[in-house]
Design a protein around this motif. Structure first.
Motif, PDB file in Angstrom:
ATOM      1  N   ASP A   1      61.004  61.039  43.792  1.00 33.90           N
ATOM      2  CA  ASP A   1      62.224  61.857  43.723  1.00 33.90           C
ATOM      3  C   ASP A   1      63.210  61.614  44.867  1.00 33.90           C
ATOM      4  OD1 ASP A   1      61.422  63.098  41.302  1.00 33.90           O
ATOM      5  OD2 ASP A   1      60.176  64.504  42.437  1.00 33.90           O
ATOM      6  N   GLN A   2      62.995  60.593  45.670  1.00 30.92           N
ATOM      7  CA  GLN A   2      63.943  60.218  46.718  1.00 30.92           C
ATOM      8  C   GLN A   2      64.771  59.040  46.217  1.00 30.92           C
ATOM      9  OE1 GLN A   2      62.220  59.330  50.556  1.00 30.92           O
ATOM     10  NE2 GLN A   2      64.054  58.288  51.251  1.00 30.92           N
ATOM     11  N   LEU A   3      66.071  59.223  46.123  1.00 31.03           N
ATOM     12  CA  LEU A   3      66.965  58.175  45.638  1.00 31.03           C
ATOM     13  C   LEU A   3      66.966  56.991  46.596  1.00 31.03           C
ATOM     14  CD1 LEU A   3      69.101  57.469  43.439  1.00 31.03           C
ATOM     15  CD2 LEU A   3      70.816  58.415  45.005  1.00 31.03           C
ATOM     16  N   VAL A   4      66.696  55.796  46.064  1.00 30.04           N
ATOM     17  CA  VAL A   4      66.745  54.593  46.901  1.00 30.04           C
ATOM     18  C   VAL A   4      67.856  53.645  46.468  1.00 30.04           C
ATOM     19  CG1 VAL A   4      64.315  54.678  47.589  1.00 30.04           C
ATOM     20  CG2 VAL A   4      64.960  53.365  45.573  1.00 30.04           C
ATOM     21  N   TRP A   5      68.371  53.810  45.242  1.00 30.96           N
ATOM     22  CA  TRP A   5      69.469  52.943  44.801  1.00 30.96           C
ATOM     23  C   TRP A   5      70.313  53.668  43.762  1.00 30.96           C
ATOM     24  CZ3 TRP A   5      69.933  48.131  47.013  1.00 30.96           C
ATOM     25  CH2 TRP A   5      71.058  47.402  46.615  1.00 30.96           C
ATOM     26  N   ASP A   6      71.619  53.598  43.915  1.00 30.64           N
ATOM     27  CA  ASP A   6      72.559  54.157  42.953  1.00 30.64           C
ATOM     28  C   ASP A   6      73.647  53.109  42.699  1.00 30.64           C
ATOM     29  OD1 ASP A   6      74.488  55.541  41.481  1.00 30.64           O
ATOM     30  OD2 ASP A   6      74.373  57.341  42.739  1.00 30.64           O
ATOM     31  N   ARG A   7      73.744  52.651  41.477  1.00 28.62           N
ATOM     32  CA  ARG A   7      74.703  51.613  41.114  1.00 28.62           C
ATOM     33  C   ARG A   7      76.129  52.019  41.464  1.00 28.62           C
ATOM     34  NH1 ARG A   7      78.665  50.766  37.830  1.00 28.62           N
ATOM     35  NH2 ARG A   7      78.378  52.822  36.939  1.00 28.62           N
ATOM     36  N   LYS A   8      76.455  53.283  41.332  1.00 32.01           N
ATOM     37  CA  LYS A   8      77.826  53.733  41.598  1.00 32.01           C
ATOM     38  C   LYS A   8      78.187  53.604  43.078  1.00 32.01           C
ATOM     39  CE  LYS A   8      78.394  56.562  37.539  1.00 32.01           C
ATOM     40  NZ  LYS A   8      78.695  57.856  36.962  1.00 32.01           N
ATOM     41  N   GLU A   9      77.197  53.623  43.948  1.00 33.07           N
ATOM     42  CA  GLU A   9      77.448  53.474  45.385  1.00 33.07           C
ATOM     43  C   GLU A   9      77.284  52.035  45.864  1.00 33.07           C
ATOM     44  OE1 GLU A   9      74.936  56.162  47.525  1.00 33.07           O
ATOM     45  OE2 GLU A   9      75.694  57.898  46.449  1.00 33.07           O
ATOM     46  N   SER A  10      76.310  51.314  45.288  1.00 33.64           N
ATOM     47  CA  SER A  10      75.941  50.008  45.838  1.00 33.64           C
ATOM     48  C   SER A  10      75.978  48.855  44.841  1.00 33.64           C
ATOM     49  CB  SER A  10      74.522  50.094  46.422  1.00 33.64           C
ATOM     50  OG  SER A  10      74.435  51.140  47.358  1.00 33.64           O
ATOM     51  N   GLY A  11      76.437  49.102  43.614  1.00 35.83           N
ATOM     52  CA  GLY A  11      76.449  48.054  42.598  1.00 35.83           C
ATOM     53  C   GLY A  11      75.063  47.834  42.017  1.00 35.83           C
ATOM     54  N   PHE A  12      74.946  46.823  41.179  1.00 38.53           N
ATOM     55  CA  PHE A  12      73.647  46.534  40.590  1.00 38.53           C
ATOM     56  C   PHE A  12      72.746  45.868  41.618  1.00 38.53           C
ATOM     57  CE2 PHE A  12      75.472  47.014  36.312  1.00 38.53           C
ATOM     58  CZ  PHE A  12      74.499  47.864  35.806  1.00 38.53           C
ATOM     59  N   PRO A  13      71.513  46.329  41.685  1.00 37.74           N
ATOM     60  CA  PRO A  13      70.599  45.777  42.686  1.00 37.74           C
ATOM     61  C   PRO A  13      69.928  44.493  42.215  1.00 37.74           C
ATOM     62  CG  PRO A  13      69.483  47.484  41.460  1.00 37.74           C
ATOM     63  CD  PRO A  13      70.913  47.448  40.956  1.00 37.74           C
ATOM     64  N   GLU A  14      69.647  43.648  43.160  1.00 41.92           N
ATOM     65  CA  GLU A  14      68.744  42.528  42.924  1.00 41.92           C
ATOM     66  C   GLU A  14      67.340  43.064  43.210  1.00 41.92           C
ATOM     67  OE1 GLU A  14      69.337  39.436  41.790  1.00 41.92           O
ATOM     68  OE2 GLU A  14      71.405  40.093  41.501  1.00 41.92           O
TER      69      GLU A  14
END
Length: 89
Positions: free
Chosen positions: A53-66
């Motif tokens: 439940d801890q957010l580690v990636w959000d596309r809206k903030e950091s784009g699509f992750p590799e």
């Protein structure tokens, strides 16, 4: 300790294949530490990855992750001293 990964993704944007691919990559790397990977279909352009439940990636903030970047973020949360081998280079 085992941990849970959650991937929320937009079905309207047709990001299901991307979510499944990311699931595969994460299970391959963290297979001994993961108790569950949940895929949560949603809408609104969402692509988020959380650990326990801890957010580690959000596309809206950091784009699509590799996968490499996500693996490093997850490792930093659950096992900071672990080496990811080639994913750390």
């Amino acid at each position: 300790m085992k941990f849970k990964i959650t991937i929320e993704y937009c079905t309207l944007c047709q990001w299901t294949p991307r979510a499944v691919w990311m699931t595969q990559e994460l299970l391959y790397t963290f297979h001994q530490q993961v108790s569950e990977v949940s895929l949560i279909p949603t809408d609104g352009g969402v692509f988020k990855i959380s650990v326990n439940d801890q957010l580690v990636w959000d596309r809206k903030e950091s784009g699509f992750p590799e996968p490499k970047a996500v693996k490093q973020k997850i490792r930093d949360v659950v096992e900071p001293d672990r080496s990811l081998g080639h994913s750390d280079r």
